[in-house]
Structures are given as structure tokens and as C-alpha cells.
Design an enzyme around this catalytic site. Structure first.
Site, short mmCIF file in Angstrom:
data_model
loop_
_atom_site.label_atom_id
_atom_site.label_comp_id
_atom_site.label_asym_id
_atom_site.label_seq_id
_atom_site.Cartn_x
_atom_site.Cartn_y
_atom_site.Cartn_z
N SER A 1 0.78 -1.38 -0.05
CA SER A 1 0.09 0.00 0.08
C SER A 1 0.65 1.07 -0.10
CB SER A 1 -0.79 -0.08 1.32
OG SER A 1 -1.45 1.17 1.59
N GLN B 1 0.68 -0.14 -4.75
CA GLN B 1 -0.55 0.44 -4.78
C GLN B 1 -0.59 1.86 -4.71
OE1 GLN B 1 -2.50 1.05 -1.70
NE2 GLN B 1 -3.91 2.39 -3.03
N TYR C 1 -3.08 5.59 -5.12
CA TYR C 1 -4.43 6.27 -5.17
C TYR C 1 -4.28 7.41 -6.28
CZ TYR C 1 -6.07 3.93 -0.85
OH TYR C 1 -6.60 3.09 -0.02
N THR D 1 -5.87 2.09 -6.95
CA THR D 1 -7.04 1.85 -6.28
C THR D 1 -7.93 3.03 -6.44
OG1 THR D 1 -6.08 0.59 -4.55
CG2 THR D 1 -8.28 1.45 -4.09
N LYS E 1 -7.99 -1.30 -9.26
CA LYS E 1 -8.65 -2.20 -8.16
C LYS E 1 -9.87 -1.27 -7.72
CE LYS E 1 -7.56 -3.52 -3.42
NZ LYS E 1 -8.01 -2.41 -2.45
N HIS F 1 -13.22 -2.94 -1.77
CA HIS F 1 -12.33 -2.46 -0.73
C HIS F 1 -12.62 -3.17 0.59
CE1 HIS F 1 -9.36 1.09 -0.48
NE2 HIS F 1 -9.56 0.47 0.79
N ARG G 1 -15.22 -1.47 3.08
CA ARG G 1 -14.43 -0.71 4.15
C ARG G 1 -15.06 0.84 3.41
NH1 ARG G 1 -10.80 -2.22 7.47
NH2 ARG G 1 -9.42 -0.38 7.55
N ASP H 1 -11.18 -9.66 -4.87
CA ASP H 1 -10.83 -9.66 -3.13
C ASP H 1 -12.26 -9.20 -2.61
OD1 ASP H 1 -11.08 -6.85 -2.79
OD2 ASP H 1 -8.75 -6.43 -2.64
N GLY I 1 -13.64 -10.91 1.17
CA GLY I 1 -14.37 -12.18 1.97
C GLY I 1 -13.72 -13.37 1.46
N GLY J 1 -7.06 -9.46 2.41
CA GLY J 1 -6.72 -8.28 3.04
C GLY J 1 -6.64 -8.39 4.37
N ARG J 2 -7.87 -8.62 5.25
CA ARG J 2 -7.74 -8.68 6.94
C ARG J 2 -7.13 -10.28 7.08
NH1 ARG J 2 -12.62 -6.73 5.24
NH2 ARG J 2 -13.23 -4.66 6.09
C1 FNR Z 1 -7.39 -1.98 3.00
N1 FNR Z 1 -7.56 -2.12 2.11
C2 FNR Z 1 -6.77 -1.01 1.41
N2 FNR Z 1 -7.02 -0.99 -0.11
C3 FNR Z 1 -6.11 -0.19 -0.80
O1 FNR Z 1 -6.21 -0.25 -1.99
N3 FNR Z 1 -5.26 0.48 -0.21
C4 FNR Z 1 -5.04 0.43 1.25
O2 FNR Z 1 -3.96 1.18 1.73
C5 FNR Z 1 -5.91 -0.26 1.87
N4 FNR Z 1 -5.64 -0.40 3.26
C6 FNR Z 1 -6.44 -1.31 3.76
C7 FNR Z 1 -6.27 -1.44 5.40
C8 FNR Z 1 -6.92 -2.44 6.15
C9 FNR Z 1 -6.73 -2.56 7.47
C10 FNR Z 1 -7.96 -3.22 5.47
C11 FNR Z 1 -8.49 -4.63 6.11
C12 FNR Z 1 -8.08 -3.29 3.98
C13 FNR Z 1 -8.49 -2.95 1.24
C14 FNR Z 1 -7.80 -4.13 0.75
O3 FNR Z 1 -6.73 -3.98 -0.04
C15 FNR Z 1 -8.91 -5.35 0.31
O4 FNR Z 1 -9.38 -4.63 -0.75
C16 FNR Z 1 -9.90 -5.84 1.21
O5 FNR Z 1 -9.16 -5.69 2.41
C17 FNR Z 1 -10.16 -7.14 0.54
O6 FNR Z 1 -11.12 -7.72 1.63
P1 FNR Z 1 -11.00 -9.01 2.80
O7 FNR Z 1 -9.90 -9.57 2.36
O8 FNR Z 1 -10.35 -8.06 3.95
O9 FNR Z 1 -12.38 -9.25 3.29
#
Ligand code: FNR
Length: 344
Positions: free
Chosen positions: A107, A128, A130, A156, A252, A276, A279, A307, A309, A330-331
Site C-alpha cells: 500500500s 498500490q 491512489y 485503487t 482495483k 475495498h 470499507r 478480493d 471475503g 486483506g484482513r
Molecule cells: C485495506 N484495503 C486497502 N486497499 C487499498 O487499495 N489501499 C489501502 O491502503 C488499503 N488499506 C486497508 C487497510 C486495512 C486494515 C484493510 C483491512 C483493508 C482494502 C484491501 O486492499 C482489500 O480490498 C480488502 O481488505 C479485501 O477484503 P478482505 O480480504 O479484507 O475481506
């Protein structure tokens, strides 16, 4: 090392290690968290159609992504500030991913610099970005990523403004953080986490140091949210980025066939079907539901990733069976890192 049998075991171990403020930040989603729940539920709603007495004596999980053979179709999704969950942060994530030959998408908001992560890594890396307002900043980050040997850029596009995350608001996980007596006590009963936090430099957005008045996370986070985030960015920005980077470029945050087609028309080599992790826009469709439409629209001439789930091997198989080239998690990698560093 303790053994973990399912991702739920890992998640439980992570929760034990972390204070509520951090758990809420990692696990939480936007608004009513409907999309967050729907992401996982979508995988539960798809079943296999098993055919038996087929020769499965030879099995392989390998996949070719942008011409490179990878041993696994599982990648680490970009997620910022990993030092919040483990002292080594993204360095251990890179070490762990490297051992499995898994792509690590780093990131822009990482807590270790992209160069330090590249030094720790032994597997393939994506960087990655923005589409923030300063093209000079983006161009310099692209240059740094190129210099450090990153193989692909991942742009993203689903954060025109940062999603409202009630758990963070409730827990004081804001910029600046609101530390209450309760959260201080909660931190105190997680001494191992506190010790990790206190070790080394302050946690901050390491790729962005030097941009704002101060170099701490609050100063840089405020600068990003007030000066850099660009709600008016459009597809022409992607074309600009395309001209800057001749390696693979992945977009993304795609949830419709139309956006997938626009991304490819603007020069992307791949797309990540993603909301995302629930989120950002609550009410966005679960990624798995959006996948088949995107695959039919652009899957013939581009790489489609997903991504949101993905929690176990069966989920990976479901995503691949529905047309994804590979999945990002991610998580789950945050939980693994929190529970046991690079091994986790
Ligand atoms: C993210 N995600 C994310 N995506 C991105 O493009 N840049 C980022 O900096 C972040 N930061 C971020 C922090 C945290 C703590 C989480 C949990 C997620 C989103 C991430 O890339 C991804 O899309 C999701 O986490 C996928 O879903 P799951 O696997 O968490 O269910």
C-alpha cells in the site's frame, strides 16, 4: 509455534493480541457493514458440483500472472499501517509472502517504506497508488517503485473520499486519535502489543515522510485527507499514469462490466473486482457477485482478480472457477501478521 487450523483460529489469536481500537480498524467496514458481511456470505452461497472418480493424482495450485509463474493464486492485498498490528509490519508480511511465492501488493499508506519492504521481500511485489492531487508526488512514487524493483502498479479507484467507519468513530481510531481512559486501559492489558508498538520508530506513513509539516501519522494523515485526496479524479488520470509506467497496471475497485471496460480502454492490463473489503461504499455488491459480469466483459483479453471475503482454500477455488485469475486477501494477512509475524 501454535498451530492454526482455520482462519477463524488465526483471527481469534489476533483478537487476543490486539486492543479493541486496532481490531475495530482492521475488522470494521463502512456504515451498517452490509457489504462487509455480504462479501463472505456470497462465498457461502456458492456450492461445488463435485464429479468423482476423476484422476486427481497430480494437483497444482500454480498460476501465470502477467507472464510470470506463481506457485499460488493467493496474493496479499494492499493494506496500510501494518505496524499497528505487529512491530515488523510490512517487512514480516513481505517475508511471509516471499516464503510462499505470493505476490504482496504494498500500500501507498504502508508503515514501512516501499524500499525497506523491497529489501525484505523475496517474492514478487506490486505497488498500490491512489489518484491523489499531486502528480509530482505520484510520479516520484512510481519512480521509486520502479527503482526498488516492483513488478506491477495497482491503482485503487474506490476511495474518492474515505468511507465512514462507525467502529473507528466509536473507538476513537480517528485522525487525531481520541484516547479515552477505556482505550488506555485496554492497551495496558495488551502488553505484548504495547511493547511492539514502543519498539522502533513511531508508526507513520513511511512513503510520505517529508510531505507535510510533521512526519507523524496524524500530520501526514491530515495532509492526505485535506490536500491530496481527489474526489474529482477521472479516467484521464489513469491514462496519465499509463504513460508513466510501462509494466503491468492493475485497476482495483471495479464492480461493473462498464468500469472494467473503461479501465481496459484507458490502458489497464488487469482489474481487481473489489469493494475495498466493505470499507468504502456500504451497499456495494459483494465482489463474488460482481465477478462473472466483469469476466464476461473483459476476461478474454485481461487478467481479472478479486478480493473481499476470501477466507479459505475453497473460496479461492470458487473465485477461480468463476473466472478470477487469482485472489487477494486483506484482513486475513493482517490477522496472521498480528498472531505470529511472518509465520502467521
Ligand atoms: C485495506 N484495503 C486497502 N486497499 C487499498 O487499495 N489501499 C489501502 O491502503 C488499503 N488499506 C486497508 C487497510 C486495512 C486494515 C484493510 C483491512 C483493508 C482494502 C484491501 O486492499 C482489500 O480490498 C480488502 O481488505 C479485501 O477484503 P478482505 O480480504 O479484507 O475481506
Amino acid at each position: 509455534m501454535r498451530s492454526f487450523h482455520t482462519i477463524e483460529d488465526v483471527h481469534r489469536a489476533a483478537r487476543r493480541r490486539l486492543p479493541k481500537m486496532v481490531t475495530g480498524f482492521v475488522d470494521g467496514g463502512a456504515d451498517g457493514e452490509w457489504t462487509l458481511r455480504a462479501n463472505e456470505a456470497a462465498f457461502d452461497g456458492v456450492t461445488f458440483r463435485p464429479r468423482n472418480l476423476v484422476d486427481v493424482g497430480h494437483r497444482r495450485t500454480g498460476v501465470t500472472v502477467f507472464g510470470e509463474e506463481l506457485p499460488t493464486p493467493v496474493m496479499l492485498a494492499p493494506a496500510g499501517l501494518a505496524r499497528l498490528v505487529h512491530a515488523e509490519g510490512e517487512l514480516d508480511a513481505a517475508r511471509g509472502a516471499g516464503r510462499q511465492g505470493a505476490v504482496f501488493a504494498v500500500s501507498i499508506a504502508s508503515s514501512r517504506s516501499l524500499e525497506d519492504i523491497a529489501d525484505a521481500a523475496s517474492g514478487p511485489l506490486w505497488f498500490q497508488l491512489y489518484l491523489w492531487k499531486s502528480r509530482d508526488l505520484l510520479a516520484s512514487l512510481v519512480e521509486r517503485a520502479r527503482g526498488a524493483g516492483y513488478q506491477a502498479l495497482c491503482l485503487t479507484i474506490d476511495v474518492p473520499i474515505v468511507g465512514k467507519r462507525p467502529r473507528d468513530l466509536r473507538n476513537g481510531m480517528t485522525i487525531p486519535p481520541r484516547i479515552s481512559v477505556g482505550s488506555a486501559l485496554d492497551a495496558a492489558v495488551h502488553p505484548r502489543w504495547l511493547y511492539g508498538l514502543a519498539r522502533g520508530d513511531k508508526i507513520t506513513f513511511s512513503n510520505l515522510v517529508g510531505l507535510a509539516e510533521g512526519d507523524d501519522a496524524v500530520a501526514l494523515g491530515t495532509y492526505v485527507n485535506t490536500q491530496l485526496i481527489d474526489p474529482s479524479a477521472g479516467w484521464e488520470e489513469l491514462e496519465w499514469l499509463r504513460d508513466l509506467w510501462d509494466g503491468p497496471l492493475v485497476v482495483k475497485g471495479i464492480l461493473t462490466p462498464e468500469d472494467a471496460q473503461r479501465a481496459i480502454a484507458a490502458g489497464a492490463d488487469g482489474v481487481v473486482v473489489s469493494n475495498h473489503g466493505g470499507r468504502q461504499l456500504d451497499g456495494a455488491p459483494p465482489s463474488l457477485e460482481a465477478l462473472p459480469g466483469v469476466v464476461s466483459a473483459v476476461g478474454d483479453h485481461t487478467e481479472v482478480f478479486i478480493d473481499g471475503g476470501v477466507r479459505r482454500g475453497g473460496d479461492v477455488v470458487k473465485a477461480v472457477a468463476l473466472g478470477a485469475k487469482a485472489v487477494l486477501i486483506g484482513r486475513p494477512w493482517f490477522w496472521g501478521l498480528a498472531a505470529n509475524g511472518a509465520d502467521g
